[in-house]
Motif scaffolding. Structure first.
Motif, PDB file in Angstrom:
ATOM      1  N   THR A  35      37.581  54.655  38.528  1.00 21.58           N
ATOM      2  CA  THR A  35      38.502  53.938  39.408  1.00 21.58           C
ATOM      3  C   THR A  35      37.734  53.257  40.533  1.00 21.58           C
ATOM      4  O   THR A  35      37.990  52.096  40.868  1.00 21.58           O
ATOM      5  N   TYR A  36      36.771  53.979  41.103  1.00 22.62           N
ATOM      6  CA  TYR A  36      35.966  53.421  42.186  1.00 22.62           C
ATOM      7  C   TYR A  36      35.192  52.188  41.721  1.00 22.62           C
ATOM      8  O   TYR A  36      35.215  51.150  42.373  1.00 22.62           O
ATOM      9  N   LEU A  37      34.515  52.318  40.593  1.00 21.76           N
ATOM     10  CA  LEU A  37      33.713  51.196  40.101  1.00 21.76           C
ATOM     11  C   LEU A  37      34.579  49.991  39.742  1.00 21.76           C
ATOM     12  O   LEU A  37      34.205  48.844  40.011  1.00 21.76           O
ATOM     13  N   GLU A  38      35.748  50.226  39.146  1.00 20.98           N
ATOM     14  CA  GLU A  38      36.660  49.118  38.848  1.00 20.98           C
ATOM     15  C   GLU A  38      37.089  48.420  40.127  1.00 20.98           C
ATOM     16  O   GLU A  38      37.145  47.195  40.192  1.00 20.98           O
ATOM     17  N   ASP A  39      37.399  49.206  41.152  1.00 29.28           N
ATOM     18  CA  ASP A  39      37.829  48.665  42.440  1.00 29.28           C
ATOM     19  C   ASP A  39      36.716  47.823  43.067  1.00 29.28           C
ATOM     20  O   ASP A  39      36.945  46.700  43.525  1.00 29.28           O
ATOM     21  N   VAL A  40      35.501  48.355  43.066  1.00 34.06           N
ATOM     22  CA  VAL A  40      34.368  47.644  43.660  1.00 34.06           C
ATOM     23  C   VAL A  40      34.074  46.357  42.895  1.00 34.06           C
ATOM     24  O   VAL A  40      33.890  45.290  43.501  1.00 34.06           O
ATOM     25  N   LEU A  41      34.035  46.443  41.579  1.00 34.90           N
ATOM     26  CA  LEU A  41      33.705  45.257  40.791  1.00 34.90           C
ATOM     27  C   LEU A  41      34.776  44.176  40.891  1.00 34.90           C
ATOM     28  O   LEU A  41      34.491  42.988  40.724  1.00 34.90           O
ATOM     29  N   GLU A  42      36.004  44.581  41.170  1.00 33.76           N
ATOM     30  CA  GLU A  42      37.079  43.598  41.358  1.00 33.76           C
ATOM     31  C   GLU A  42      36.973  42.919  42.723  1.00 33.76           C
ATOM     32  O   GLU A  42      37.154  41.713  42.848  1.00 33.76           O
ATOM     33  N   LYS A  43      36.656  43.683  43.759  1.00 33.60           N
ATOM     34  CA  LYS A  43      36.635  43.161  45.124  1.00 33.60           C
ATOM     35  C   LYS A  43      35.338  42.447  45.490  1.00 33.60           C
ATOM     36  O   LYS A  43      35.348  41.504  46.281  1.00 33.60           O
ATOM     37  N   LEU A  44      34.224  42.903  44.976  1.00 41.65           N
ATOM     38  CA  LEU A  44      32.914  42.432  45.411  1.00 41.65           C
ATOM     39  C   LEU A  44      32.717  40.920  45.331  1.00 41.65           C
ATOM     40  O   LEU A  44      32.222  40.317  46.292  1.00 41.65           O
ATOM     41  N   PRO A  45      33.113  40.258  44.240  1.00 44.73           N
ATOM     42  CA  PRO A  45      32.879  38.801  44.191  1.00 44.73           C
ATOM     43  C   PRO A  45      33.642  38.009  45.250  1.00 44.73           C
ATOM     44  O   PRO A  45      33.248  36.902  45.602  1.00 44.73           O
ATOM     45  N   LYS A  46      34.712  38.577  45.792  1.00 46.85           N
ATOM     46  CA  LYS A  46      35.554  37.865  46.760  1.00 46.85           C
ATOM     47  C   LYS A  46      35.182  38.176  48.205  1.00 46.85           C
ATOM     48  O   LYS A  46      35.802  37.652  49.116  1.00 46.85           O
ATOM     49  N   MET A  47      34.192  39.053  48.415  1.00 50.37           N
ATOM     50  CA  MET A  47      33.883  39.532  49.761  1.00 50.37           C
ATOM     51  C   MET A  47      32.669  38.826  50.350  1.00 50.37           C
ATOM     52  O   MET A  47      31.778  38.395  49.637  1.00 50.37           O
ATOM     53  N   MET A  48      32.653  38.789  51.665  1.00 47.23           N
ATOM     54  CA  MET A  48      31.470  38.350  52.397  1.00 47.23           C
ATOM     55  C   MET A  48      30.521  39.547  52.480  1.00 47.23           C
ATOM     56  O   MET A  48      30.956  40.693  52.409  1.00 47.23           O
ATOM     57  N   GLU A  49      29.253  39.277  52.646  1.00 42.99           N
ATOM     58  CA  GLU A  49      28.267  40.359  52.725  1.00 42.99           C
ATOM     59  C   GLU A  49      28.582  41.315  53.878  1.00 42.99           C
ATOM     60  O   GLU A  49      28.393  42.519  53.772  1.00 42.99           O
ATOM     61  N   SER A  50      29.112  40.802  54.977  1.00 43.12           N
ATOM     62  CA  SER A  50      29.429  41.633  56.139  1.00 43.12           C
ATOM     63  C   SER A  50      30.598  42.592  55.874  1.00 43.12           C
ATOM     64  O   SER A  50      30.780  43.552  56.619  1.00 43.12           O
ATOM     65  N   GLU A  51      31.376  42.349  54.842  1.00 42.26           N
ATOM     66  CA  GLU A  51      32.529  43.199  54.518  1.00 42.26           C
ATOM     67  C   GLU A  51      32.212  44.301  53.511  1.00 42.26           C
ATOM     68  O   GLU A  51      33.059  45.141  53.244  1.00 42.26           O
ATOM     69  N   THR A  52      31.009  44.304  52.983  1.00 44.60           N
ATOM     70  CA  THR A  52      30.688  45.253  51.914  1.00 44.60           C
ATOM     71  C   THR A  52      30.663  46.700  52.374  1.00 44.60           C
ATOM     72  O   THR A  52      30.728  47.600  51.547  1.00 44.60           O
ATOM     73  N   ASN A  53      30.606  46.962  53.688  1.00 44.55           N
ATOM     74  CA  ASN A  53      30.649  48.340  54.161  1.00 44.55           C
ATOM     75  C   ASN A  53      32.013  48.989  53.900  1.00 44.55           C
ATOM     76  O   ASN A  53      32.160  50.194  54.044  1.00 44.55           O
ATOM     77  N   GLN A  54      32.995  48.206  53.490  1.00 43.32           N
ATOM     78  CA  GLN A  54      34.326  48.721  53.153  1.00 43.32           C
ATOM     79  C   GLN A  54      34.391  49.236  51.719  1.00 43.32           C
ATOM     80  O   GLN A  54      35.436  49.722  51.295  1.00 43.32           O
ATOM     81  N   LEU A  55      33.303  49.167  50.985  1.00 42.83           N
ATOM     82  CA  LEU A  55      33.313  49.527  49.571  1.00 42.83           C
ATOM     83  C   LEU A  55      32.779  50.936  49.302  1.00 42.83           C
ATOM     84  O   LEU A  55      32.299  51.212  48.230  1.00 42.83           O
ATOM     85  N   THR A  56      32.887  51.819  50.261  1.00 42.70           N
ATOM     86  CA  THR A  56      32.426  53.192  50.062  1.00 42.70           C
ATOM     87  C   THR A  56      33.491  54.008  49.323  1.00 42.70           C
ATOM     88  O   THR A  56      34.682  53.668  49.376  1.00 42.70           O
ATOM     89  N   PRO A  57      33.094  55.080  48.656  1.00 44.07           N
ATOM     90  CA  PRO A  57      34.101  55.938  48.018  1.00 44.07           C
ATOM     91  C   PRO A  57      35.124  56.494  49.014  1.00 44.07           C
ATOM     92  O   PRO A  57      36.300  56.619  48.696  1.00 44.07           O
ATOM     93  N   ALA A  58      34.689  56.784  50.239  1.00 47.43           N
ATOM     94  CA  ALA A  58      35.626  57.307  51.245  1.00 47.43           C
ATOM     95  C   ALA A  58      36.695  56.269  51.592  1.00 47.43           C
ATOM     96  O   ALA A  58      37.871  56.601  51.727  1.00 47.43           O
ATOM     97  N   SER A  59      36.313  55.006  51.726  1.00 47.69           N
ATOM     98  CA  SER A  59      37.308  53.969  52.028  1.00 47.69           C
ATOM     99  C   SER A  59      38.223  53.728  50.831  1.00 47.69           C
ATOM    100  O   SER A  59      39.403  53.430  51.002  1.00 47.69           O
ATOM    101  N   THR A  60      37.695  53.879  49.624  1.00 47.50           N
ATOM    102  CA  THR A  60      38.526  53.759  48.422  1.00 47.50           C
ATOM    103  C   THR A  60      39.577  54.849  48.399  1.00 47.50           C
ATOM    104  O   THR A  60      40.739  54.606  48.093  1.00 47.50           O
ATOM    105  N   LYS A  61      39.189  56.068  48.759  1.00 48.25           N
ATOM    106  CA  LYS A  61      40.132  57.192  48.805  1.00 48.25           C
ATOM    107  C   LYS A  61      41.220  56.917  49.837  1.00 48.25           C
ATOM    108  O   LYS A  61      42.401  57.116  49.580  1.00 48.25           O
TER     109      LYS A  61
END
Length: 80
Positions: A35-61
């Motif tokens: 679930t985490y990897l699907e979420d990250v791979l879906e969001k990552l192409p649409k994000m700015m580099e500065s927003e990638t700190n939101q892609l942690t497992p804790a933020s996903t939870k």
């Protein structure tokens, strides 16, 4: 067994270490790794580099909990 110690090359060892780190972080946060990897791979192409700190497992939870709370009806929260 420690078969993962023998990755075949230094680059493969580094990749394996990163993969195991992600999986362990998911386990500790109670997030399903798939679930985490699907979420990250879906969001990552649409994000700015500065927003990638939101892609942690804790933020996903936290997002999963918030989505669950958003789907509840008022009767779920305040039963009659």
């Amino acid at each position: 067994m420690k078969n993962w110690l023998f990755a075949g090359s230094p680059k493969a060892g580094k990749t394996a270490a990163m993969t195991y780190t992600i999986l362990e972080c998911c386990r500790r946060c109670g997030v399903e790794p798939t679930t985490y990897l699907e979420d990250v791979l879906e969001k990552l192409p649409k994000m700015m580099e500065s927003e990638t700190n939101q892609l942690t497992p804790a933020s996903t939870k936290k997002n999963q909990v918030n989505r669950h709370l958003d789907r509840r009806s008022p009767t779920d929260i305040f039963p009659k």
